[in-house]
Write an enzyme that holds these catalytic residues in place. Structure first.
Site, PDB file in Angstrom:
ATOM      1  N   TYR A 140      -4.979  -4.662   2.623  1.00 45.69           N
ATOM      2  CA  TYR A 140      -5.005  -3.221   2.328  1.00 45.69           C
ATOM      3  C   TYR A 140      -3.693  -2.851   1.660  1.00 45.69           C
ATOM      4  O   TYR A 140      -2.636  -3.390   1.994  1.00 45.69           O
ATOM      5  CB  TYR A 140      -5.255  -2.374   3.573  1.00 45.69           C
ATOM      6  CG  TYR A 140      -4.203  -2.486   4.644  1.00 45.69           C
ATOM      7  CD1 TYR A 140      -4.349  -3.388   5.693  1.00 45.69           C
ATOM      8  CD2 TYR A 140      -3.055  -1.685   4.618  1.00 45.69           C
ATOM      9  CE1 TYR A 140      -3.394  -3.495   6.678  1.00 45.69           C
ATOM     10  CE2 TYR A 140      -2.094  -1.779   5.607  1.00 45.69           C
ATOM     11  CZ  TYR A 140      -2.263  -2.687   6.632  1.00 45.69           C
ATOM     12  OH  TYR A 140      -1.318  -2.791   7.603  1.00 45.69           O
ATOM     13  N   ARG A 143      -0.351  -4.827   1.561  1.00 45.91           N
ATOM     14  CA  ARG A 143      -0.256  -5.782   2.668  1.00 45.91           C
ATOM     15  C   ARG A 143      -1.208  -6.967   2.507  1.00 45.91           C
ATOM     16  O   ARG A 143      -2.351  -6.810   2.114  1.00 45.91           O
ATOM     17  CB  ARG A 143      -0.569  -5.092   4.016  1.00 45.91           C
ATOM     18  CG  ARG A 143       0.373  -4.021   4.496  1.00 45.91           C
ATOM     19  CD  ARG A 143       1.823  -4.424   4.603  1.00 45.91           C
ATOM     20  NE  ARG A 143       2.105  -5.759   5.122  1.00 45.91           N
ATOM     21  CZ  ARG A 143       2.169  -6.083   6.403  1.00 45.91           C
ATOM     22  NH1 ARG A 143       1.962  -5.167   7.324  1.00 45.91           N
ATOM     23  NH2 ARG A 143       2.463  -7.318   6.767  1.00 45.91           N
ATOM     24  N   HIS A 148      -1.695  -7.497  14.174  1.00 45.21           N
ATOM     25  CA  HIS A 148      -0.514  -7.017  14.905  1.00 45.21           C
ATOM     26  C   HIS A 148      -0.580  -7.442  16.364  1.00 45.21           C
ATOM     27  O   HIS A 148      -1.648  -7.353  16.975  1.00 45.21           O
ATOM     28  CB  HIS A 148      -0.466  -5.487  14.871  1.00 45.21           C
ATOM     29  CG  HIS A 148      -0.237  -4.910  13.523  1.00 45.21           C
ATOM     30  ND1 HIS A 148       1.016  -4.589  13.061  1.00 45.21           N
ATOM     31  CD2 HIS A 148      -1.097  -4.606  12.528  1.00 45.21           C
ATOM     32  CE1 HIS A 148       0.911  -4.095  11.831  1.00 45.21           C
ATOM     33  NE2 HIS A 148      -0.359  -4.084  11.479  1.00 45.21           N
TER      34      HIS A 148
END
Ligand SMILES: [Fe+2]
Length: 207
Positions: A140, A143, A148
């Site tokens: 996205y 990135r 995460h």
């Protein structure tokens, strides 16, 4: 026959030397490299109260799985001496197959997937082991693909991001990945089998 004891003795010595060498190598390898710290980012699942089990691809009561390539990711949480951290808490979150987070701060155009969990909360077992089934997140904005992780051991908490080894070209253009410098290797999962990844997380903890 008379020289047999000497032969055995030589063999025994060779075996002993191998053992000593192996122990020395284990000691040298015994201190794993700490997993690199990364920013939390804007999509931390604050207040998330939905399903949070290990399978992000399937929600209870839903007939369809999440869209995207199903992948398995597993690993261990280790302390800085390489010992497993039992009972470590892992919270992880990621974009869906369209590169969209189910988070109100994400205003991108990609569609939400009502069948994708997006968040998981795990506790490691006796060997520090953890495992998820999820879908490969999409890129996205600027990135590269990543997941995460917020990992709490006994004495240390680590905010990290896990990257995919097949994305080397895209990873090289990602500012956060590049910021890791030589520590980037600690954030890169290992492809073990098709759609199966392994990633060990090493905390500052000393158990
Ligand atoms: Fe992200």
């Amino acid at each position: 026959m008379t020289d047999q004891p000497q032969t055995i003795s030589r063999r025994a010595f060779a075996g002993y030397a191998l053992l000593v060498g192996a122990l020395a190598a284990t000691r040298a390898l015994g201190a794993p490299t700490l997993t690199a710290e990364s920013p939390m980012g804007p999509f931390y699942p604050t207040g998330y109260a939905g399903e949070d089990d290990f399978d992000l691809t399937l929600l209870k009561g839903h007939r369809a799985r999440a869209l995207g390539d199903v992948i398995e990711v597993s690993g261990r949480v280790l302390d800085r001496l390489g010992n497993p951290v039992r009972g470590a808490k892992i919270e992880l979150w990621q974009a869906n197959a369209a590169g969209r987070y189910a988070h109100r701060n994400d205003r991108s155009a990609g569609p939400l997937d009502p069948n994708f969990q997006g968040v998981a909360r795990l506790v490691t077992g006796a060997s520090g082991e953890w495992r998820i089934r999820t879908i490969r997140p999409n890129f996205y904005g600027p990135r590269t693909r990543h997941i995460h992780f917020d990992v709490s051991g006994r004495a240390h908490r680590l905010m990290a991001q896990m990257y995919f080894p097949e994305d080397a070209d895209r990873n090289a253009t990602d500012a956060l990945y590049r910021d890791l410098g030589s520590d980037a290797a600690t954030s890169l999962a290992r492809l073990e089998a098709p759609a199966t990844y392994r990633w060990d997380i090493v905390l500052m903890d000393k158990v």
